[in-house]
Motif scaffolding. Structure first.
Motif, short mmCIF file in Angstrom:
data_model
loop_
_atom_site.label_atom_id
_atom_site.label_comp_id
_atom_site.label_asym_id
_atom_site.label_seq_id
_atom_site.Cartn_x
_atom_site.Cartn_y
_atom_site.Cartn_z
N THR A 37 48.99 16.21 -117.62
CA THR A 37 50.39 15.84 -117.80
C THR A 37 50.51 14.42 -118.32
O THR A 37 49.60 13.60 -118.18
CB THR A 37 51.15 15.96 -116.46
N VAL A 99 58.41 28.78 -115.72
CA VAL A 99 59.33 28.14 -116.67
C VAL A 99 60.07 29.20 -117.48
O VAL A 99 61.28 29.10 -117.72
CB VAL A 99 58.57 27.17 -117.58
N ALA A 116 66.34 18.68 -117.50
CA ALA A 116 65.62 17.53 -116.94
C ALA A 116 64.29 17.43 -117.67
O ALA A 116 63.80 18.39 -118.27
CB ALA A 116 65.39 17.68 -115.43
N ASP A 118 60.56 17.55 -118.02
CA ASP A 118 59.46 18.19 -117.31
C ASP A 118 58.27 17.23 -117.27
O ASP A 118 57.72 16.87 -118.32
CB ASP A 118 59.07 19.48 -118.04
N THR A 120 55.26 17.74 -116.52
CA THR A 120 54.00 18.35 -116.93
C THR A 120 53.83 18.39 -118.43
O THR A 120 52.70 18.42 -118.92
CB THR A 120 53.90 19.77 -116.38
N SER A 125 63.39 20.70 -119.88
CA SER A 125 63.30 22.03 -119.29
C SER A 125 64.44 22.18 -118.29
O SER A 125 64.98 21.19 -117.80
CB SER A 125 61.95 22.24 -118.59
N ALA A 127 66.61 22.58 -114.94
CA ALA A 127 66.38 22.04 -113.60
C ALA A 127 65.80 23.10 -112.67
O ALA A 127 65.01 22.79 -111.78
CB ALA A 127 67.69 21.49 -113.04
N GLN A 130 62.11 23.20 -112.81
CA GLN A 130 61.42 22.18 -112.01
C GLN A 130 61.16 22.69 -110.60
O GLN A 130 60.09 22.44 -110.02
CB GLN A 130 62.27 20.91 -111.97
N TYR A 131 62.14 23.41 -110.05
CA TYR A 131 61.97 23.97 -108.70
C TYR A 131 60.83 24.98 -108.68
O TYR A 131 59.95 24.94 -107.79
CB TYR A 131 63.27 24.61 -108.26
N MET A 133 58.34 25.15 -110.73
CA MET A 133 57.08 24.47 -111.00
C MET A 133 56.54 23.77 -109.75
O MET A 133 55.34 23.77 -109.48
CB MET A 133 57.26 23.46 -112.13
N VAL A 134 57.45 23.18 -108.97
CA VAL A 134 57.03 22.52 -107.73
C VAL A 134 56.47 23.55 -106.75
O VAL A 134 55.44 23.32 -106.09
CB VAL A 134 58.21 21.75 -107.11
#
Length: 260
Positions: A37, A99, A116, A118, A120, A125, A127, A130-131, A133-134
């Motif tokens: 990243t 994603v 937001a 990203d 990575t 990407s 929002a 992001q959730y 991905m986390v």
């Protein structure tokens, strides 16, 4: 040995060997989602590649080409880069599934406007992505899949020794097959929420036709957001199971590339 001689003898030979081994590891770290990243400093990746290369040089008898800066030596380095990028790209495909699912869900909820950066990839990407991905990153690390991936990178020197790094059509087909599986997983993640959002949109459309005085946008957008959030909460166990399976499939696909 390398067409360059700085007068340090065996120490210099070990340095070029270490640098040659770092090529494959560095390429794998650059292509991998968590280690490649933009938020990870390049110096940290070099340190990590060097630390793993020291262990590989101690455990294996990998040798650098006799003339590293010749045409044959450059082709050998290109083969090392190809193997490393392939091993990291398979892992990158697994992290792309959430994603893609977030794009589909966010479009139905009307949240694609909430963008937001990203961390990575450094690109914009949703929002919601992001959730996802986390969640995938936490589960991937909790399962120890990153350690298994590092073990496969080390084991790749047995499957693909220097000079025999052409992957072939079968291995590229395996990567393409895993990409297909990634899209299937993305659709599976998005399907429960998308069905709920479809029902909400149908109900909203019927109400707007029954009572034309109602403002469709003021009614449909909050209803879609609330229904999407409720569906995400209810489908959280399904998301966790799919992410666990996706992490395991990524490691399995990486190992299949070396077995073929």
């Amino acid at each position: 040995m390398i067409n360059l001689d700085f007068g340090f003898g065996p120490l210099e030979a070990e340095f070029w060997r270490l640098l040659f081994v770092m090529t494959r590891i560095g390429a794998a770290l650059v292509a991998a989602p968590m280690f490649g990243t933009v938020s990870v400093p390049p110096q940290l990746r070099v340190i990590g590649a060097g630390a793993i290369a020291v262990m590989i040089c101690a455990w294996t008898d990998v040798q650098a080409p006799a003339a590293l800066f010749s045409l044959a030596g450059m082709l050998s380095v290109a083969g090392e880069v190809l193997v490393g990028l392939t091993l990291g790209f398979v892992l990158q495909l697994s992290f792309a599934a959430p994603v893609v699912a977030a794009e589909v869900i966010g479009g139905g909820m009307g949240l694609n406007m909430a963008m937001a950066v990203d961390p990575t990839s450094g690109t914009q990407s949703p929002a919601l992505g992001q959730y996802f991905m986390v969640v995938l990153t936490l589960i991937f690390l909790a399962l120890g899949a990153h350690l298994q991936w590092f073990a496969l990178v080390v084991d790749s020197y047995r499957a693909f020794p220097p000079g025999h790094t052409w992957l072939g059509a079968e291995r590229f087909a395996t990567v393409a097959g895993f990409a297909t599986q990634m899209f299937v997983t993305a659709v599976t993640i998005a399907l429960p929420v998308s069905l709920v959002l479809l029902i909400v949109q149908i109900v909203t459309g019927v109400l707007s036709r029954s009572a034309p005085s109602l403002n469709l946008f003021s009614l449909g957008l909050p209803a879609g957001v609330m229904a999407g959030i409720a569906a995400l909460v209810l489908s959280a166990p399904v998301l966790t199971d799919l992410v666990v399976r996706l992490s395991a499939d990524a490691i399995t696909a990486t190992s299949e590339i070396m077995r073929k």
